[in-house]
Motif scaffolding. Structure first.
Motif, PDB file in Angstrom:
ATOM      1  N   ASN A   1      -7.598  63.610  59.674  1.00  0.00           N
ATOM      2  CA  ASN A   1      -7.258  63.600  58.248  1.00  0.00           C
ATOM      3  C   ASN A   1      -5.773  63.534  57.946  1.00  0.00           C
TER       4      ASN A   1
ATOM      5  N   ARG B   1      -9.756  55.675  60.429  1.00  0.00           N
ATOM      6  CA  ARG B   1     -10.645  55.643  59.260  1.00  0.00           C
ATOM      7  C   ARG B   1     -10.588  54.283  58.577  1.00  0.00           C
ATOM      8  N   ALA B   2      -9.414  53.657  58.588  1.00  0.00           N
ATOM      9  CA  ALA B   2      -9.293  52.330  57.984  1.00  0.00           C
ATOM     10  C   ALA B   2     -10.115  51.311  58.767  1.00  0.00           C
TER      11      ALA B   2
ATOM     12  N   ASN C   1     -13.729  51.740  58.059  1.00  0.00           N
ATOM     13  CA  ASN C   1     -14.082  51.277  56.720  1.00  0.00           C
ATOM     14  C   ASN C   1     -14.117  49.750  56.629  1.00  0.00           C
ATOM     15  N   ASN C   2     -13.127  49.082  57.193  1.00  0.00           N
ATOM     16  CA  ASN C   2     -13.049  47.629  57.057  1.00  0.00           C
ATOM     17  C   ASN C   2     -12.156  47.094  58.181  1.00  0.00           C
TER      18      ASN C   2
ATOM     19  N   ASP D   1     -22.322  57.253  50.903  1.00  0.00           N
ATOM     20  CA  ASP D   1     -21.461  56.079  50.935  1.00  0.00           C
ATOM     21  C   ASP D   1     -20.826  55.847  49.570  1.00  0.00           C
ATOM     22  N   VAL D   2     -19.530  55.597  49.587  1.00  0.00           N
ATOM     23  CA  VAL D   2     -18.887  55.140  48.366  1.00  0.00           C
ATOM     24  C   VAL D   2     -19.170  53.646  48.280  1.00  0.00           C
ATOM     25  N   GLN D   3     -19.720  53.226  47.176  1.00  0.00           N
ATOM     26  CA  GLN D   3     -20.106  51.816  47.063  1.00  0.00           C
ATOM     27  C   GLN D   3     -18.879  50.924  46.893  1.00  0.00           C
ATOM     28  N   ASP D   4     -18.925  49.791  47.565  1.00  0.00           N
ATOM     29  CA  ASP D   4     -17.890  48.792  47.354  1.00  0.00           C
ATOM     30  C   ASP D   4     -18.124  48.120  46.016  1.00  0.00           C
ATOM     31  N   LYS D   5     -17.082  47.945  45.262  1.00  0.00           N
ATOM     32  CA  LYS D   5     -17.267  47.256  43.989  1.00  0.00           C
ATOM     33  C   LYS D   5     -17.077  45.758  44.127  1.00  0.00           C
ATOM     34  N   ALA D   6     -16.264  45.379  45.107  1.00  0.00           N
ATOM     35  CA  ALA D   6     -16.012  43.950  45.326  1.00  0.00           C
ATOM     36  C   ALA D   6     -17.304  43.277  45.776  1.00  0.00           C
TER      37      ALA D   6
END
Lengths: 236, 290
Positions: B160, B169-170, B173-174, B285-290
Motif C-alpha cells: 500500500n 497494483r497498477a 489493474n491494467n 470490483d470497481v466497475q470500469d466506466k470506459a
C-alpha cells in the motif's frame, strides 16, 4: 527549433497486411503536431510503432537524435509519454495513486509533490476527487486523469491517441484547451485524432494519413482552409 | 478453553495467511492459481532442516535459509516456466497445468531425497505454555503468531505504501496501460514471485516447527487456496481475513466437534460462500466506466 521526433519511411504490417507503407513525419520542440485520418488509416499503428508496442518492418524512428528503444520503460525515461486511447486509467487505484504511477520512473522524486500540485492546479476537479477510485470518475474526468498521469512523467513529447473519443462536445473542447495549455508551457504534443476540425485549430503542423500513407501535410491553418482536402480524406 | 482455542486458531490461520496472500498476489497479476505455491513452503521447511542438521547452522540462520529457499524456487518457477508459457501467448489454463506438474515434481523429488519420514528441527522448541486468565496458551503458538503478524504487516505496508506496491497494483489493474507508462512488468512479476515465495518459506518453517516436516506438507497450500478464495481471489487483505476465518473455524471444529470433520467444514464454508457471494468477501470490483 530542434527536432524531437523524426519518423522516416516507416513500414509495418499485421500478418501480411501492410498497415504502414512508408510514413515520414517529424515533431519539433514546442510544437503541436496533429496526425489525422479516417478509421483504418494507420494512425494508431504509427503510434504503436513509436511507443515500441509494435515492431516496424522498415524505416527508422528517432527520438532526440537517437533510434528509439524497444523497451517501453526506456522511452518513458527519455521523455516520450503516451496518453493511450480509451484513457486506460487504473480504475482500482485512487486518483492520487494513478498520478504517482505516472511519476514512477522519475529520478527527481523530490519534485513530484510540487508537480502534483501543479497538475491539481490545471485540473481542480481531480484534486476534489483525489482519494476516489479512478473507475468512479466520469468519462471526461478519466480523460483528464489520463492526461494528468502523463504530465507526471515529465515528458518532453506527449502523444495523445484519440483524446476526444467518446466524450461530449463540451468536454472535448475542455480537453483541447488543456492540450493547448500544457503546450504553452513548453511540452511538445503529438495528437492522433479523428476530430479533424478541432485538432487543426490548435495544431502548428498536421499530417493527413490514408491507407497507411501520408497524403497531405501543412500547417494547421493551411489545411483548415483547404476544405476539399479535409473532406476528401477525412470524409467530413 | 474458548480463548485457548481462539489463539491456536489464529495462529494456524496466520500460517494459512502467509500462503494465501501469495496465491492472491500472483492471481492478481497473472489471473491464474499457482498450484505449486504450497510446495514452496515445503521446500522452505526442508531447506531449514538441511541447514540446521547438515550445515549445523543456528536456528535463526537455518530459518532464514528456509525463507530464501522458498523465495528462490518460486522465482525460478516464474523465470523458467511461467514466463516462457506467457511469452508463447498460451492461455492461462496452461500456467495452471504447469503449476500442478511442478507441484508433483517437487513432492516426488523431496520424497526421493528425504524419504517420507517425518523430520523435526534439532532444537529444543518451546513447548511450555503461558497462563492467561484461565487459559493455557502454547509459547510456540504465540511466537508463530507474532512472527506472522510482523511479516503480514510488512507485506501490507509494502503493497500500500511503496512505489513497488503501487506498480504491482497498477499491473494487476491494467497491465497494458502499466507497460505503456513505463512500469517494468516482467521484473515486477519476478519480484512478486520472490516475495510470495519468501512468505511461503516463512509459513513452511513455522508449519514445520508445529507439525514436523514431511514431503506432502505442501498440501497445506490447498487450505490456503480455499482461504484466498473465501477472501476474494486477488485481494491481499481478503486472503488474510479468509485465512484467519478458516484457521479459527478448523480449530473450533476439531476441538468441539471432531477433528475428522475439520476438512468437511472447511470445504462446506467454501461452497456456502461461493453460493452466497461468488466474488469472495473482499472481491468487490470497481466497475470500469470506459
Amino acid at each position: 527549433m530542434s527536432e524531437l521526433l523524426k519518423v522516416t519511411d516507416v513500414t509495418a504490417a499485421y500478418g501480411g497486411i501492410h498497415a504502414l507503407q512508408g510514413v515520414s513525419l517529424k515533431v519539433d520542440e514546442g510544437e503541436i503536431v496533429a496526425v489525422l485520418g479516417a478509421n483504418g488509416a494507420g494512425k494508431s499503428t504509427l503510434l504503436k510503432c513509436i511507443s515500441a508496442i509494435m515492431k516496424v518492418t522498415g524505416g527508422t524512428i528517432e527520438f532526440m537524435g537517437e533510434p528509439i528503444s524497444n523497451k517501453p520503460y526506456e522511452l518513458v525515461e527519455k521523455g516520450l509519454v503516451q496518453v493511450p486511447e480509451g484513457r486506460q486509467i487504473f480504475a482500482k487505484l485512487t486518483v492520487e495513486e494513478n498520478l504517482r504511477v505516472g511519476a514512477g520512473l522519475r529520478k527527481d522524486k523530490e519534485n513530484v509533490p510540487k508537480d502534483m500540485e501543479r497538475v491539481y492546479g490545471i485540473f481542480p476537479r481531480l484534486k476534489e476527487r483525489e482519494k476516489q477510485y479512478g473507475g468512479l470518475l466520469s468519462g471526461g474526468e478519466q480523460q483528464m486523469l489520463a492526461i494528468a498521469r502523463g504530465i507526471m512523467a515529465k515528458p518532453k513529447l506527449m502523444m495523445f491517441d484519440e483524446p476526444s473519443l467518446g466524450l461530449a462536445p463540451v468536454v472535448v473542447s475542455q480537453v483541447f484547451e488543456v492540450i493547448k495549455e500544457i503546450n504553452a508551457e513548453g511540452m511538445a504534443i503529438m495528437l492522433i485524432e479523428q476530430n479533424a476540425q478541432k485538432a487543426l485549430e490548435i495544431a502548428h503542423h498536421a499530417y493527413i494519413m490514408q491507407t497507411g500513407k501520408v497524403v497531405a501535410s501543412g500547417t494547421g491553418e493551411e489545411l483548415l482552409k483547404d476544405e476539399t482536402m479535409v473532406s476528401a480524406y477525412l470524409g467530413e | 478453553m474458548f480463548f485457548q482455542q481462539l489463539i491456536t486458531g489464529i495462529s494456524v490461520g496466520g500460517i494459512y495467511a502467509l500462503l494465501a496472500t501469495g496465491y492472491s498476489l500472483i492471481y492478481s497479476l497473472l489471473d491464474f492459481s499457482n498450484w505449486s505455491h504450497g510446495e514452496f513452503a515445503m521446500i522452505g521447511a526442508y531447506t531449514a532442516i538441511v541447514f540446521s542438521t547438515v550445515v549445523k547452522a543456528p536456528f535463526a540462520l537455518a530459518a532464514l535459509a528456509g525463507v530464501a529457499g522458498g523465495a528462490l524456487v518460486s522465482f525460478l518457477c516464474e523465470r523458467f516456466a511461467y514466463r516462457r508459457i506467457r511469452r508463447n501467448g498460451a492461455p492461462n489454463m496452461f500456467l495452471m497445468i504447469a503449476a500442478m506438474g511442478l507441484s508433483n515434481v517437487f513432492q516426488q523429488a523431496s520424497n526421493l531425497i528425504f524419504t517420507g519420514q517425518y523430520r523435526s528441527y534439532p532444537f529444543q522448541l518451546p513447548v511450555s505454555t503461558v497462563k492467561v486468565g484461565s487459559a493455557y496458551i502454547g509459547v510456540l503458538d504465540v511466537v508463530s503468531l507474532l512472527i506472522t503478524a510482523v511479516v503480514l504487516m510488512a507485506l501490507i505496508y509494502m503493497i500500500n505504501k511503496t512505489q513497488f506496491g503501487l506498480n504491482v497494483r497498477a499491473i494487476a489493474n491494467n497491465a497494458g496501460a502499466a507497460k505503456v507508462l513505463g512500469i517494468k512488468v516482467d521484473s515486477n512479476i519476478a519480484k512478486v514471485f520472490l516475495l510470495a515465495g519468501s512468505l511461503a518459506g516463512v509459513a513452511g518453517v513455522l508449519y514445520g516447527m508445529k507439525y514436523n516436516v514431511f514431503p506432502t506438507m505442501g498440501n497445506v497450500g490447498l487450505k490456503a487456496f480455499i482461504a484466498s478464495v473465501i477472501g476474494g481471489l486477488g485481494s491481499v487483505p481478503g486472503a488474510i481475513v479468509g485465512a484467519m476465518l478458516l484457521g479459527v473455524l478448523e480449530t473450533f471444529v476439531s476441538a468441539y466437534i471432531s477433528s475428522s470433520l475439520r476438512d468437511f467444514f472447511s470445504f462446506a464454508l467454501l461452497i456456502v460462500l461461493l453460493l452466497v457471494k461468488p466474488s469472495g468477501l473482499f472481491g468487490v470490483d470497481v466497475q470500469d466506466k470506459a
